[in-house]
Design a protein around this motif. Sequence first.
Motif, PDB file in Angstrom:
ATOM      1  N   LEU A   1       0.980  -1.244  -0.021  1.00 41.22           N
ATOM      2  CA  LEU A   1       0.174   0.048  -0.024  1.00 41.22           C
ATOM      3  C   LEU A   1       0.953   1.392  -0.071  1.00 41.22           C
ATOM      4  O   LEU A   1       1.771   1.371   0.882  1.00 41.22           O
ATOM      5  CB  LEU A   1      -1.105  -0.059   1.192  1.00 41.22           C
TER       6      LEU A   1
ATOM      7  N   HIS B   1      -1.630   6.998  -2.206  1.00 46.65           N
ATOM      8  CA  HIS B   1      -2.637   6.544  -3.019  1.00 46.65           C
ATOM      9  C   HIS B   1      -3.830   6.151  -2.085  1.00 46.65           C
ATOM     10  O   HIS B   1      -5.034   6.600  -2.254  1.00 46.65           O
ATOM     11  CB  HIS B   1      -2.234   5.166  -3.858  1.00 46.65           C
ATOM     12  N   VAL B   2      -3.366   5.950  -0.792  1.00 43.19           N
ATOM     13  CA  VAL B   2      -4.467   5.805   0.375  1.00 43.19           C
ATOM     14  C   VAL B   2      -4.956   7.143   0.512  1.00 43.19           C
ATOM     15  O   VAL B   2      -6.351   7.131   0.741  1.00 43.19           O
ATOM     16  CB  VAL B   2      -3.899   5.069   1.319  1.00 43.19           C
TER      17      VAL B   2
ATOM     18  N   LEU C   1      -5.290   9.711  -1.495  1.00 41.94           N
ATOM     19  CA  LEU C   1      -6.098  10.175  -2.623  1.00 41.94           C
ATOM     20  C   LEU C   1      -7.691   9.286  -2.469  1.00 41.94           C
ATOM     21  O   LEU C   1      -8.546   9.963  -2.682  1.00 41.94           O
ATOM     22  CB  LEU C   1      -5.703   9.851  -3.944  1.00 41.94           C
ATOM     23  N   ALA C   2      -7.484   8.156  -2.234  1.00 41.10           N
ATOM     24  CA  ALA C   2      -8.514   7.473  -2.271  1.00 41.10           C
ATOM     25  C   ALA C   2      -9.622   7.553  -1.166  1.00 41.10           C
ATOM     26  O   ALA C   2     -10.616   7.782  -1.225  1.00 41.10           O
ATOM     27  CB  ALA C   2      -8.202   5.713  -2.240  1.00 41.10           C
ATOM     28  N   ALA C   3      -8.844   7.879  -0.185  1.00 42.09           N
ATOM     29  CA  ALA C   3      -9.824   8.492   1.263  1.00 42.09           C
ATOM     30  C   ALA C   3     -10.396   9.689   1.150  1.00 42.09           C
ATOM     31  O   ALA C   3     -11.385   9.862   1.509  1.00 42.09           O
ATOM     32  CB  ALA C   3      -8.685   8.307   2.631  1.00 42.09           C
TER      33      ALA C   3
ATOM     34  N   GLY D   1     -11.254  10.889  -1.687  1.00 42.13           N
ATOM     35  CA  GLY D   1     -12.143  11.028  -2.804  1.00 42.13           C
ATOM     36  C   GLY D   1     -13.449  10.330  -1.931  1.00 42.13           C
ATOM     37  O   GLY D   1     -14.583  10.747  -2.233  1.00 42.13           O
ATOM     38  N   VAL D   2     -13.228   9.416  -1.083  1.00 38.55           N
ATOM     39  CA  VAL D   2     -14.549   8.757  -0.323  1.00 38.55           C
ATOM     40  C   VAL D   2     -15.192   9.797   0.173  1.00 38.55           C
ATOM     41  O   VAL D   2     -16.304   9.971   0.509  1.00 38.55           O
ATOM     42  CB  VAL D   2     -14.240   7.577   0.380  1.00 38.55           C
TER      43      VAL D   2
ATOM     44  N   THR E   1     -12.481   9.645   8.184  1.00 39.13           N
ATOM     45  CA  THR E   1     -11.717   8.800   7.272  1.00 39.13           C
ATOM     46  C   THR E   1     -10.235   8.741   7.657  1.00 39.13           C
ATOM     47  O   THR E   1      -9.469   7.712   7.410  1.00 39.13           O
ATOM     48  CB  THR E   1     -11.987   9.518   5.975  1.00 39.13           C
TER      49      THR E   1
END
Length: 435
Positions: free
Chosen positions: A4, A8-9, A11-13, A15-16, A46
Amino acid sequence: MYGLDSYHVLLAALGVGIIVSFWLPRFVSGREPATSALLILAGFATFAWIPGMPAAIEPVASPVPWEIVSELCVIMGLFGTGLRIDRLAGREQWMPTVRLLVVAMPLCIIAIAFLGWTIAGMTLAGGLLLGAILAPTDPVLAGDVQVGPPHEGGEHPVRYTLTTEAGLNDGLAFPFVHLGIAVATAGGLSLTLTGEWLARDLLYRIAAGAMGGAAVGWLLGKILFEWPRDNALSRTGSGVVALAGVFLAYGLTELAEGYGFIASFVAGYTLRRSETRHQFHRRLHDFSESLEHALTAIILIALGAALPVLWPHFTWTDAVIGLALVFVVRPLVGWLALAGTPFRSGERAIVAFYGVRGIGSVYYLAYAGSHVELVNEYQLWAVIAFTILTSTIVHGLTAGFAVERVTSEHQTGPTLPPRGAPDRHRDPSGASPKG
């Protein structure tokens, strides 16, 4: 190989958090959702549980990223707020705004500084900074109480006053932030320091900001609509000119040691006076608003993510200050400042109460933290975070209904026609009909 990556974690968090904040309210309301408070809570929910994340974005240790992102957000919001105002109102309609800026804001600063000094044990500089940081209302988070986008109307005096106040008081709070920094640096207040502050920070920089914004707004109007007349930039339909225009106004004014926040609003307001019925103003506004909303979402998510670092420094006295500002200080000084205006009692109460706090406060505190070592910095950030969260909940959930009720208007979001549908407000030349 498939480890991981923390970036990137992140960015994903992010976005969520943003998607959930805008999506969930639609299950309980048919209105455009008030998402600001949810963005803060989503940031906390988050990011607070990702190891090392709250410390990585801690505002006290790393104020510069907070300063830059919030600065961009505020100047885009101020420029867009200037573009919103369709009518060049007369003296009577501007008088409530002037009273809020000249009377209510200084009284608000004094009251919060006194609370910070007496009940929270802050230094004089800390209390003064707290008052100046919390004083301005927010042009970014107050969309439900503002006038509509260009050509949409909805310019009831209540909306007009709240819009113009939010457009100007971010810049007008800057002299008091500078005063707080100067007092912190000098270790006290003196006649010499006060004289220099009055001449440079209060008089010259405000005047430079207003004149710089007016000059750039006039120049943009000529470039967009008149030079060259048969092939002006407004024919391109590119809203990115809004970004270039606000950068030009802000940057040149700051180089001249003026207040770029004032220049940003005045530039948008002045540009709106050029070819007032041209639909290109709407495109400029919508582009600036989109950028402003994106930056706002990132800042509010980050504020929520930083809460675990800030709450150990949060005390009951800090909560009293935030609650007092939202429920007592602003409504009281606003009500007093609006005495003698044409507002009816209900209108006067709405304008006095709906002083939304937000991104401007984040910028001012980050700016102060990057320019001087503050004794009470963690406490200041804790108060700011709590006050913004309180304001976004209280004002965000009630502003739309309350203002619509007192103005007898329904304020909608952007009303551009659906893709592929004809635009009734536009002729082939790109200008709105005169009728």
